[in-house]
Each structure stands twice: as structure tokens, then as C-alpha cells.
Write a protein that holds these residues in place. Structure first.
Motif, PDB file in Angstrom:
ATOM      1  N   ARG A 209      -1.243  68.136 103.551  1.00 40.39           N
ATOM      2  CA  ARG A 209      -0.860  66.430 103.722  1.00 40.39           C
ATOM      3  C   ARG A 209      -2.225  65.376 102.890  1.00 40.39           C
ATOM      4  O   ARG A 209      -1.524  64.176 102.704  1.00 40.39           O
ATOM      5  CB  ARG A 209      -0.993  66.365 105.393  1.00 40.39           C
ATOM      6  CG  ARG A 209       0.427  66.390 106.138  1.00 40.39           C
ATOM      7  CD  ARG A 209       0.006  66.443 107.985  1.00 40.39           C
ATOM      8  NE  ARG A 209       1.129  66.985 107.944  1.00 40.39           N
ATOM      9  CZ  ARG A 209       1.249  66.871 109.329  1.00 40.39           C
ATOM     10  NH1 ARG A 209       0.107  66.285 110.629  1.00 40.39           N
ATOM     11  NH2 ARG A 209       2.196  67.890 110.138  1.00 40.39           N
ATOM     12  N   PHE A 210      -2.993  65.859 103.593  1.00 41.40           N
ATOM     13  CA  PHE A 210      -4.034  65.394 102.574  1.00 41.40           C
ATOM     14  C   PHE A 210      -3.810  65.062 100.707  1.00 41.40           C
ATOM     15  O   PHE A 210      -3.988  63.880 100.092  1.00 41.40           O
ATOM     16  CB  PHE A 210      -4.986  65.765 102.224  1.00 41.40           C
ATOM     17  CG  PHE A 210      -6.471  65.183 101.795  1.00 41.40           C
ATOM     18  CD1 PHE A 210      -6.904  63.763 101.834  1.00 41.40           C
ATOM     19  CD2 PHE A 210      -6.594  65.737 100.247  1.00 41.40           C
ATOM     20  CE1 PHE A 210      -8.191  63.698 101.147  1.00 41.40           C
ATOM     21  CE2 PHE A 210      -7.768  65.380  99.821  1.00 41.40           C
ATOM     22  CZ  PHE A 210      -8.663  64.113  99.843  1.00 41.40           C
ATOM     23  N   LEU A 211      -3.190  65.990  99.975  1.00 42.15           N
ATOM     24  CA  LEU A 211      -2.535  66.575  98.236  1.00 42.15           C
ATOM     25  C   LEU A 211      -1.699  65.042  98.802  1.00 42.15           C
ATOM     26  O   LEU A 211      -1.666  64.314  97.197  1.00 42.15           O
ATOM     27  CB  LEU A 211      -2.384  67.507  98.116  1.00 42.15           C
ATOM     28  CG  LEU A 211      -3.571  68.089  98.261  1.00 42.15           C
ATOM     29  CD1 LEU A 211      -3.344  69.905  97.581  1.00 42.15           C
ATOM     30  CD2 LEU A 211      -4.238  67.900  96.716  1.00 42.15           C
TER      31      LEU A 211
ATOM     32  N   PHE B  54      -0.877  62.194  96.016  1.00 41.92           N
ATOM     33  CA  PHE B  54      -0.568  61.639  95.720  1.00 41.92           C
ATOM     34  C   PHE B  54       0.608  59.899  95.316  1.00 41.92           C
ATOM     35  O   PHE B  54       1.063  59.980  94.393  1.00 41.92           O
ATOM     36  CB  PHE B  54       0.474  62.614  95.113  1.00 41.92           C
ATOM     37  CG  PHE B  54      -0.431  64.192  94.577  1.00 41.92           C
ATOM     38  CD1 PHE B  54      -0.499  63.573  93.259  1.00 41.92           C
ATOM     39  CD2 PHE B  54       0.225  65.438  94.802  1.00 41.92           C
ATOM     40  CE1 PHE B  54      -1.166  65.583  92.615  1.00 41.92           C
ATOM     41  CE2 PHE B  54      -0.050  66.008  94.617  1.00 41.92           C
ATOM     42  CZ  PHE B  54      -0.781  66.009  93.641  1.00 41.92           C
ATOM     43  N   ILE B  55       0.532  60.400  96.617  1.00 44.71           N
ATOM     44  CA  ILE B  55       1.235  58.385  97.064  1.00 44.71           C
ATOM     45  C   ILE B  55       0.014  57.508  97.371  1.00 44.71           C
ATOM     46  O   ILE B  55       0.450  56.539  96.119  1.00 44.71           O
ATOM     47  CB  ILE B  55       1.796  58.865  98.064  1.00 44.71           C
ATOM     48  CG1 ILE B  55       2.496  59.250  98.536  1.00 44.71           C
ATOM     49  CG2 ILE B  55       2.335  57.074  98.281  1.00 44.71           C
ATOM     50  CD1 ILE B  55       4.319  59.580  97.223  1.00 44.71           C
ATOM     51  N   ALA B  56      -1.613  57.313  97.511  1.00 47.57           N
ATOM     52  CA  ALA B  56      -1.968  56.399  97.119  1.00 47.57           C
ATOM     53  C   ALA B  56      -2.987  55.940  95.747  1.00 47.57           C
ATOM     54  O   ALA B  56      -2.933  54.889  95.471  1.00 47.57           O
ATOM     55  CB  ALA B  56      -3.309  56.846  98.022  1.00 47.57           C
ATOM     56  N   ILE B  57      -2.990  57.624  94.808  1.00 52.46           N
ATOM     57  CA  ILE B  57      -3.604  56.771  93.783  1.00 52.46           C
ATOM     58  C   ILE B  57      -2.805  55.997  92.912  1.00 52.46           C
ATOM     59  O   ILE B  57      -3.140  55.166  92.149  1.00 52.46           O
ATOM     60  CB  ILE B  57      -3.948  58.430  93.517  1.00 52.46           C
ATOM     61  CG1 ILE B  57      -4.884  59.313  93.998  1.00 52.46           C
ATOM     62  CG2 ILE B  57      -4.953  58.401  91.677  1.00 52.46           C
ATOM     63  CD1 ILE B  57      -6.490  58.310  94.251  1.00 52.46           C
TER      64      ILE B  57
END
Length: 166
Positions: free
Chosen positions: A2-4, A8-11
Motif C-alpha cells: 500500500r505504501f508503494l 505512485f499516486i502522491a509523487i
């Protein structure tokens, strides 16, 4: 995992916000020029640092040592190069941090410490598997119900010479 996914959404969202803000301050054309300039500088720095790390790894191998630190730094260099090729100022900042020898060596030593602690936490018995020889791979209990394979072994008295083989 979930962190990855969150990364991938936040960056990309963060990159778009920063690019828009910089574009409003200096203009769209200069923002594009700046992004391309950071990529060009980063690739040249990556080539120089990569060759330096490769020569240190070669020296360590020739002296009989394992170049674990240099291999990890090589991975960090590859990640830094990929981040520099990604358009945006946030990824460029992280990419440049991974290309600077002092910060790259700091990250590599921290990762090496995590790998060592992870490995020591997962290997407790020292044999095959988590429990060692007695619990994992080989049964050392003589009184067990499993079949025992008995055999004999003889050491040859003298080695065969080449003329006897022909």
C-alpha cells in the motif's frame, strides 16, 4: 504494498503542483529548460559517479573483498539516474541526493545495516532453513522412525595415471 501504491499516486501529484508553481513564477519555457538542464547535468554526474563506484568495486574484488557497499551504491546510482530522467523537481532533488557521494554512502550504509539486521533476524539456526540442521533440513535424531541409508566408501590407494586410461 500500500505504501508503494500511495507513492505512485502522491509523487506525480506533488510533481505537478511544484511544476505549476515554478511555471507560474519563472514561466513555462524556463521551467522546461530547467527540467531538461537538471536531467542533462544529472546524467553526466551519473556517468562520472558510476565509473568511480565501479573502480572502487574492482579494487575491492582484486584485494579479495566483497564489494557489497559498492554494489548497493550502484543500485542507488541507478535509482538516482532514473529519478533524474523523470521530469520534475522533487524527483530531481532526490536523484541528486543519491548522486552526491556523501549522501549516497550514507543511504547505502543505512540500507546495509537494515539488510544485516533483516538477515540476522531471519536466520536463527545457521543451517538449512530457519531452524538449522535439526529443525529445518536434515534430521539428526538417530532414534527416529525414518529409513537409514547405509553405505561404504573406499579411498583409492593411488591415483590413476594417464597411460592406464588409454
Amino acid at each position: 504494498m500500500r505504501f508503494l501504491f500511495a507513492l505512485f499516486i502522491a509523487i506525480p501529484i506533488l510533481e505537478m503542483v511544484v511544476l505549476i508553481q515554478v511555471g507560474q513564477q519563472i514561466g513555462a519555457l524556463w521551467t522546461i529548460v530547467l527540467v531538461l538542464l537538471t536531467a542533462f547535468i544529472g546524467i553526466n554526474l551519473l556517468r562520472y559517479q558510476g565509473l568511480s563506484t565501479l573502480s572502487r568495486a574492482t579494487w575491492r574484488m582484486q584485494s579479495g573483498q566483497i564489494p557489497a557497499q559498492e554494489m548497493l551504491e550502484g543500485i542507488l546510482l541507478a535509482v538516482g539516474g532514473a529519478l533524474l530522467l523523470t521530469p520534475g523537481f522533487v524527483t530531481d532533488t532526490v536523484g541528486f541526493l543519491l548522486l552526491v557521494p556523501l549522501t549516497r554512502q550514507f543511504f547505502a550504509s543505512r540500507l546495509m545495516g537494515r539488510f544485516k539486521s533483516f538477515a540476522s533476524a531471519n536466520v536463527t539456526g545457521g543451517g538449512f532453513g530457519a531452524g538449522g540442521f535439526s529443525k529445518g533440513g536434515f534430521n539428526t535424531d538417530i532414534n527416529s522412525d525414518q529409513s537409514i541409508i547405509d553405505g561404504e566408501f573406499e579411498v583409492p590407494k593411488k591415483p590413476l595415471s594417464e597411460d592406464k586410461l588409454e
